[in-house]
Structures are given as structure tokens and as C-alpha cells.
Design a protein around this motif. Structure first.
Motif, PDB file in Angstrom:
ATOM      1  N   UNK A 420       8.663 -44.430 -11.362  1.00  0.00           N
ATOM      2  CA  UNK A 420       9.479 -45.636 -11.281  1.00  0.00           C
ATOM      3  C   UNK A 420      10.877 -45.508 -11.824  1.00  0.00           C
ATOM      4  N   UNK A 421      11.137 -44.604 -12.777  1.00  0.00           N
ATOM      5  CA  UNK A 421      12.456 -44.496 -13.391  1.00  0.00           C
ATOM      6  C   UNK A 421      13.172 -43.193 -13.033  1.00  0.00           C
ATOM      7  N   UNK A 422      12.672 -42.491 -12.040  1.00  0.00           N
ATOM      8  CA  UNK A 422      13.265 -41.211 -11.626  1.00  0.00           C
ATOM      9  C   UNK A 422      13.966 -41.406 -10.285  1.00  0.00           C
ATOM     10  N   UNK A 423      15.265 -41.171 -10.259  1.00  0.00           N
ATOM     11  CA  UNK A 423      16.033 -41.353  -9.030  1.00  0.00           C
ATOM     12  C   UNK A 423      15.617 -40.376  -7.929  1.00  0.00           C
ATOM     13  N   UNK A 424      14.963 -39.276  -8.291  1.00  0.00           N
ATOM     14  CA  UNK A 424      14.519 -38.311  -7.278  1.00  0.00           C
ATOM     15  C   UNK A 424      13.389 -38.882  -6.428  1.00  0.00           C
ATOM     16  N   UNK A 425      12.683 -39.875  -6.940  1.00  0.00           N
ATOM     17  CA  UNK A 425      11.540 -40.451  -6.217  1.00  0.00           C
ATOM     18  C   UNK A 425      11.790 -41.915  -5.854  1.00  0.00           C
ATOM     19  N   UNK A 594      21.872 -47.068 -14.589  1.00  0.00           N
ATOM     20  CA  UNK A 594      21.702 -45.837 -13.807  1.00  0.00           C
ATOM     21  C   UNK A 594      20.346 -45.201 -14.099  1.00  0.00           C
ATOM     22  N   UNK A 595      19.713 -44.687 -13.040  1.00  0.00           N
ATOM     23  CA  UNK A 595      18.401 -44.066 -13.163  1.00  0.00           C
ATOM     24  C   UNK A 595      18.528 -42.620 -13.636  1.00  0.00           C
ATOM     25  N   UNK A 596      17.498 -42.123 -14.282  1.00  0.00           N
ATOM     26  CA  UNK A 596      17.431 -40.709 -14.642  1.00  0.00           C
ATOM     27  C   UNK A 596      17.187 -39.874 -13.391  1.00  0.00           C
ATOM     28  N   UNK A 597      17.632 -38.629 -13.406  1.00  0.00           N
ATOM     29  CA  UNK A 597      17.453 -37.741 -12.259  1.00  0.00           C
ATOM     30  C   UNK A 597      16.806 -36.447 -12.738  1.00  0.00           C
ATOM     31  N   UNK A 598      15.653 -36.110 -12.178  1.00  0.00           N
ATOM     32  CA  UNK A 598      14.908 -34.922 -12.602  1.00  0.00           C
ATOM     33  C   UNK A 598      15.284 -33.672 -11.817  1.00  0.00           C
ATOM     34  N   UNK A 599      16.216 -33.807 -10.862  1.00  0.00           N
ATOM     35  CA  UNK A 599      16.667 -32.650 -10.075  1.00  0.00           C
ATOM     36  C   UNK A 599      18.179 -32.530 -10.221  1.00  0.00           C
ATOM     37  N   UNK A 600      18.777 -31.559  -9.501  1.00  0.00           N
ATOM     38  CA  UNK A 600      20.204 -31.293  -9.654  1.00  0.00           C
ATOM     39  C   UNK A 600      21.052 -32.483  -9.206  1.00  0.00           C
ATOM     40  N   UNK A 601      20.704 -33.063  -8.045  1.00  0.00           N
ATOM     41  CA  UNK A 601      21.518 -34.152  -7.518  1.00  0.00           C
ATOM     42  C   UNK A 601      20.604 -35.265  -6.994  1.00  0.00           C
ATOM     43  N   UNK A 602      20.918 -36.495  -7.351  1.00  0.00           N
ATOM     44  CA  UNK A 602      20.201 -37.682  -6.863  1.00  0.00           C
ATOM     45  C   UNK A 602      21.216 -38.652  -6.281  1.00  0.00           C
TER      46      UNK A 602
END
Length: 651
Positions: A420-425, A594-602
Motif C-alpha cells: 500500500x505505501x510502495x510506489x512500485x506497486x 510522496x510515496x516510498x519507492x523500492x526500485x530505482x524509478x517510480x
């Protein structure tokens, strides 16, 4: 048989009386008496039901203007103290005739129905009568005793002790004492039939109608059932039933027979006189042949078309030439008990219930007694209490619904764990939010479209017999189901919210849960409307065709700006669109950081960028929920009106 023997016999069958003693015993005043009770208007307990030139026709198709006559100017007179049976082959019009006499069918009926020689006031008559339908239509999740107490609370305006005494007396008299703690759905066929009679006997109505009372019963139970109806008639009631093909023994137990075929009356009179009448018309019943079978064979045309001849011979029901004289001494049922041919059946000795004259103006009737025995609030309380008991025992409607929501929530929460808080998903979370409201929509929709049709016959019987006002039933059902639906929807949304790792803000959580619950309520009411209008089979087939368009135009599959201008209006009538927009705003709106991003670019680190992508930048939570709440109340009104129309037409 001596006088002492007759007294013993009367005690065995619950106080059967000779007709000469009947009027005095029941405190029945003569029909031409002008005396009045000091505490109530003129009282008339003995009701003779007559009808003259009654016809009834139905349309042969939706588009076809032709009409088919089911009854053709039939006449007759059914007297108090007699067991009257309407007999005929399938499709002859016997059930139609009884529906007309009971007031169950009122539209497209011509002719006159009279009570004690006066034109019938339908509202007053229905208050003084009871209709026990072919299907028992009893709440299966109440015990026999609980069902009786509910009927007593709704139908009697007495103190608690008097209600309890009457319930006890009827349970014992009808042989249900040992089965009082058994759920109605687990009773035998004969016990269910007796319980259906007992429920209506609570108010001691002077007129009772029975549609195929022996249907589905074995020979012994059928004999006991007819014996009970006979005993009820001997207590001074007007008892009318339809019967299809009685055995010779059951045929002999009937006091007055009324035979119909092709919408005409072929015979009216005593069963012992029917063979002589047929012989006079040139039809000789073979020796050792059941007269009931013979008249059915004649009615069906096995010996040629004798319907016109027999109808003329009996003057289409208006002739009383073949009617049996007033019963004196021992009746047939008492002779059979004395000779051991049938089991003694008792009728409960109940105090007479004051019934106003059938010809009294309807407005005066309502002012004096009211259309129902109890007030709206008392009805609401009793029905709500009954529904709570029923729901607590209904494994599918209550426990299965809640456990299913929990199970699916755990499965979905595991699949979308902590996204829910990951911009990658972000688009996976987008799909999760849509699935959540879609699942709640379908589960709420199916719960009513499947369950309410089975409840409808019970409502039809109880409401027709004046147990309660329709709005009392409707509101009680809603109030009882509210907690179940709220718990089920809340269980699903809370588990999904925390397992999927949505932003843990109390405001977002409350807005999300509230929107999901409101969507489920709207879907449930849509299912209720279809459940009222369709049976279970048609509801399961056509239900998805009704609900799927709401999902297609929800904004998930096709965005509103991408749709053709001529089809964009469909998005605005989809309640799922407003629900979807509401949960998206609750999760991603209100200036979420702003959401957290677990990858290089979101690309969708900013929630507003996501809302813009799915055409929801202009969406407002409170506007969406206001529209849904307004739609919910509008659908509730439609559902209530649909239920009234369904009960009015009944067929």
C-alpha cells in the motif's frame, strides 16, 4: 349410542357438540339478532359465505389481448359448521375459486360474494378469516413453540398470561406438545400441516380456507388432517378446502362437496347425494367404485363431454336440491371414531373473538378495531426479535457470510501483502481497491437475491392473514440484517487494509471502511429488488446481467474520458463508479505525501499523478458518498413498492 357414550366421544375429540348445542356453546347470536355486546359493536360469529355469478378471467399473454375465463358465473353457498370441499381435476378452477372467496384474488373478478346474505366488506372479512396455503410456508428456523408465541404476540391483544394459555391449549389439542421444541423445518409433513393450522387458529377465526391440505401426506396423516378440519368445523367455523382426489374414506368425511370443471360448477351438495344426482343425469357410478374418482373421470371427459349437462342440472351451483339436511345426532366423523375407523382428533376450545358485522362500513371498522391486532411498534419489536433468532441459527446467511468475508480477506491480504505505501506497486494497489468494492458488491448482491425468494411465500401468507403491516416486516428485516452486513463488510475491509499495508491514518481507514459498507448496502438493495421480482433460478441467471453493467462503467476497465461521448452518461448511473472514486480518494487523496519507492524509478511517487492518470482528480469523497446514500434510499423505496405490488398480485 347412549347419551353418556356421546359425552365421552365429545371429550375425545375435544368437545364436539351436536349442532343444536353449538350456537349456545359458542355464544353465537342468530343472524337476525339485533342485540349487542355491552363492550363492542354487534357481534356475529356464525358466518355463511355465499357467492352469485362469480366469473374470473386472465390474459392469455403479455402482448395478446385475449382473455381466458377460469370461472364462469358460478354460484354457491358454504355454511358454518360444515366441512366444505371444492373438488375438480387439475386446471378446473378450484384453487381460483377459493382464492376469490378468500379475497386472495380480487382484480378481474365479477359477481358478488356475500357474508350472511350481505355484500362482503373485504377488509373486514379478511380480518375474520385465515388462509392456509398448500405449501406450509413456516419459518423453518423457529421451534413450534416459538412460532406459536410469535403468532400470539402479533395476532392477539391480550395479556401475556392469556396468550401463553391459548398457545398451550392449541399445542396440546393439535398434538404438537411433544414437538414444541423441534425446529419447524425438522417437523414431519403432518406436524407441519398441523402447525400451519395452529398458527392461524391463534386468533380463532370463524372462516378458514385450506388449499390442498392433504397434499404430500400419507393416507393415515391425511385422514387425521381431514378429521381435524372436521372438528374445527364442528366448533362453528366455516371451513373450506380444496382437494384433488380423495380416497373413499376421506370423501365420506366431507359434509358439503362443490365440484368444478372447466370453470363451471358440476355439483354442489352432500357427498352421499352425489351418486343419485349423477344417476339422474344418466351417469351411473359403477358398484364398488370410488365416487370421488368417478366424478373426476366425468369432469375430465372420460365418458364424453357431460360438463354442460351437469352444470345445467345443478344451475351452475345455485341449486340446493342435493344439499344434505342439517346434521342431527352423530355426524360421520363421530361414527367413524366410534367404530375405530379413524383416530380421535381434538379441536381446541377457544373463547369467541369479537368480529364486527361484515357489512359494517370499512372506515368505522378501522376506527373501532384497527386493521391489525397490534400496533406498528409492537409488530416491529416482535418481528425484529424473530429475525434475530432466525439469523443466529441461519448458518449460511450469518456465519457463512462473515467467515467467507474473513477467508477471502486473508487470501487477498496475503497476495497483496504490504504494497500500500510502495510506489512500485501503485497499480497493484489500484487493482486491490477495485477488487475490494467489487467483491463486497457481489457478496451483498447474491446474499439477498438467493435468500429472499424463499422468504417471500412466508411473508405472503402472514401478511395476507393480517399478522402485521408490510412496513413493519420490511423495516424489521432491514434492522436485523444491518449488523450482519456491517460486520461482514468491516471484517473484510479491516483485514485487507492492514495486511496490504495502507497508510495507517485513522481518517483514511474510517473513510475507506465507510465507503465499502455503503457500496455493499446499495448492492444488497439491488439484489433485494431482483429477489422480489424473480425466483431463485431466474435471479441466478439474470442477476449478473443486471449487476455487471455497473462494474463495466465503474471507471476501472474504461476511463470516462476514453469512452464515446454518447456512452459517458452510463458512468454517472453506475453506483460502483462512485464507490471506486470514494475509496481512491480515501487512500490517495487529501494531500497524501510522496510515496516510498523500492526500485530505482517510480513514475507515480506522487498520489496526485495517479489520480490524474485514472481521471479522478475531480473526484470528491463526500459528493460520492452523498450520491450513494441518496441512491440507497431511493432503491429502498423502489424495493418496498415492488414488494407491495408483488404481494398485491400474488400470482
Amino acid at each position: 349410542m347412549t347419551q353418556n357414550d356421546f359425552k365421552k366421544l365429545s371429550e375425545a375429540v375435544g368437545g364436539l357438540r351436536r349442532p343444536a348445542d353449538l350456537r349456545l356453546d359458542l355464544n353465537i347470536k342468530p343472524k337476525n339478532s339485533s342485540s349487542e355486546s355491552p363492550t363492542s359493536p354487534r357481534i356475529s360469529r356464525s358466518i355463511d359465505l355465499g357467492f352469485t355469478d362469480v366469473s374470473y378471467a386472465v390474459r392469455t399473454g403479455i402482448l395478446n389481448r385475449g382473455r381466458r375465463e377460469l370461472l364462469k358465473t358460478v354460484s354457491g353457498n358454504f355454511k358454518a359448521g360444515e366441512l366444505t370441499a371444492i373438488m375438480g381435476p387439475s386446471g378446473a378452477g378450484k384453487s381460483t375459486l377459493m382464492d376469490v372467496l378468500a379475497g386472495f384474488t380480487t382484480s378481474a373478478v365479477t359477481g358478488q360474494v356475500t357474508v350472511n346474505g350481505q355484500p362482503r366488506n373485504l377488509a373486514t372479512f379478511r380480518r375474520a378469516s385465515a388462509y392456509i396455503m398448500q405449501e406450509d410456508n413456516i419459518q423453518p428456523l423457529l421451534t413450534a413453540e416459538e412460532a406459536m408465541h410469535v403468532a400470539a404476540e402479533l395476532k392477539l391483544n391480550l395479556c401475556k398470561q392469556d396468550k401463553t394459555r391459548r398457545v398451550e391449549k392449541i399445542l396440546v389439542a393439535l398434538g404438537l406438545d411433544e414437538a414444541r421444541h423441534v425446529l419447524s423445518g425438522r417437523l414431519s409433513g403432518g406436524q407441519r400441516k398441523r402447525l400451519a393450522i395452529a398458527l392461524e387458529l391463534i386468533s380463532n377465526p370463524p372462516v378458514m380456507f385450506f388449499d390442498e391440505p392433504t397434499s404430500g401426506l400419507d393416507s393415515v396423516t391425511s385422514k387425521q388432517c381431514i378429521g381435524l378440519l372436521k372438528a374445527l368445523a364442528r366448533e362453528g367455523r366455516t371451513v373450506i378446502c380444496t382437494i384433488h382426489q380423495p380416497s373413499a374414506l376421506l370423501f365420506d368425511m366431507i359434509d358439503h362437496l362443490y365440484v368444478v370443471a372447466q370453470g363451471y360448477c358440476l355439483y354442489t351438495g352432500g357427498t352421499s347425494n352425489m351418486v343419485s344426482y349423477l344417476a339422474e343425469q344418466g351417469l351411473c357410478c359403477p358398484e364398488y367404485h370410488n365416487p370421488a374418482d368417478f366424478i373426476l373421470e366425468v369432469s375430465a371427459g372420460d365418458y364424453g363431454n357431460f360438463v354442460p349437462l351437469l352444470s345445467r342440472g345443478i344451475k351452475n351451483g345455485s341449486s340446493n336440491k342435493w344439499r344434505s339436511p342439517a346434521i342431527g345426532g352423530l355426524s360421520k366423523i363421530e361414527e367413524m371414531i366410534a367404530s375405530g375407523l379413524t383416530t380421535p382428533v381434538r379441536a381446541p376450545r377457544l373463547p369467541p373473538t369479537p368480529i364486527l358485522h361484515m357489512d359494517k362500513p370499512e372506515k368505522d371498522y378501522h376506527q373501532i378495531t384497527g386493521e391489525y391486532a397490534t400496533s406498528f411498534w409492537k409488530q416491529l419489536y416482535v418481528l425484529l426479535k424473530r429475525n434475530v433468532i432466525r439469523l443466529s441459527r441461519d448458518k449460511f446467511l450469518t456465519f457463512t457470510r462473515i467467515s467467507m468475508h474473513l477467508l477471502i480477506a486473508l487470501l487477498v491480504g496475503t497476495l497483496y501483502y504490504q504494497i500500500g505505501q510502495d510506489a512500485a506497486y501503485v497499480f497493484d494497489n489500484f487493482n486491490l481497491l477495485f477488487f475490494s468494492i467489487m467483491f463486497l458488491m457481489f457478496s451483498a448482491f447474491n446474499s439477498t437475491i438467493i435468500t429472499f425468494p424463499s422468504e417471500l411465500p412466508i411473508v405472503m401468507r402472514e401478511h395476507f392473514n393480517r399478522w402485521y403491516k408490510l412496513r413493519s416486516f420490511y423495516l424489521a428485516n432491514k434492522l436485523a440484517d444491518f449488523p450482519v452486513q456491517i460486520v461482514a463488510a468491516s471484517t473484510f475491509t479491516l483485514v485487507v487494509f492492514f495486511m496490504s499495508g495502507q497508510l495507517p491514518e485513522i481518517r483514511r481507514l474510517l473513510l475507506y471502511v465507510t465507503m465499502c459498507i455503503v457500496v455493499s448496502f446499495v448492492a444488497q438493495t439491488v439484489g433485494l429488488i431482483l429477489g422480489i421480482g424473480m425466483d431463485i433460478r431466474n435471479g441466478v441467471i439474470f442477476g449478473p446481467l443486471v449487476i455487471l453493467p455497473f462494474m463495466i462503467f465503474s471507471g476501472f476497465f474504461v476511463h470516462i474520458n476514453d469512452a464515446h461521448p454518447y456512452m459517458q452518461w452510463l458512468f454517472h448511473i453506475s453506483f460502483l463508479k462512485y464507490g471506486f472514486e470514494g475509496v481512491m480518494v480515501a487512500i490517495y487523496g487529501y494531500d497524501r505525501p510522496k510515496l516510498d519507492c523500492s526500485i530505482v524509478y517510480c513514475h507515480y511517487k506522487y498520489p496526485r499523478q495517479l489520480l490524474k492518470e485514472v481521471d479522478m482528480t475531480e473526484a470528491e469523497y463526500w459528493s460520492s458518498i452523498s450520491i450513494l446514500i441518496g441512491l440507497y434510499f431511493a432503491l429502498e423505496v423502489i424495493a418496498y413498492i415492488a414488494l407491495r405490488i408483488r404481494l398485491k398480485h400474488r400470482r
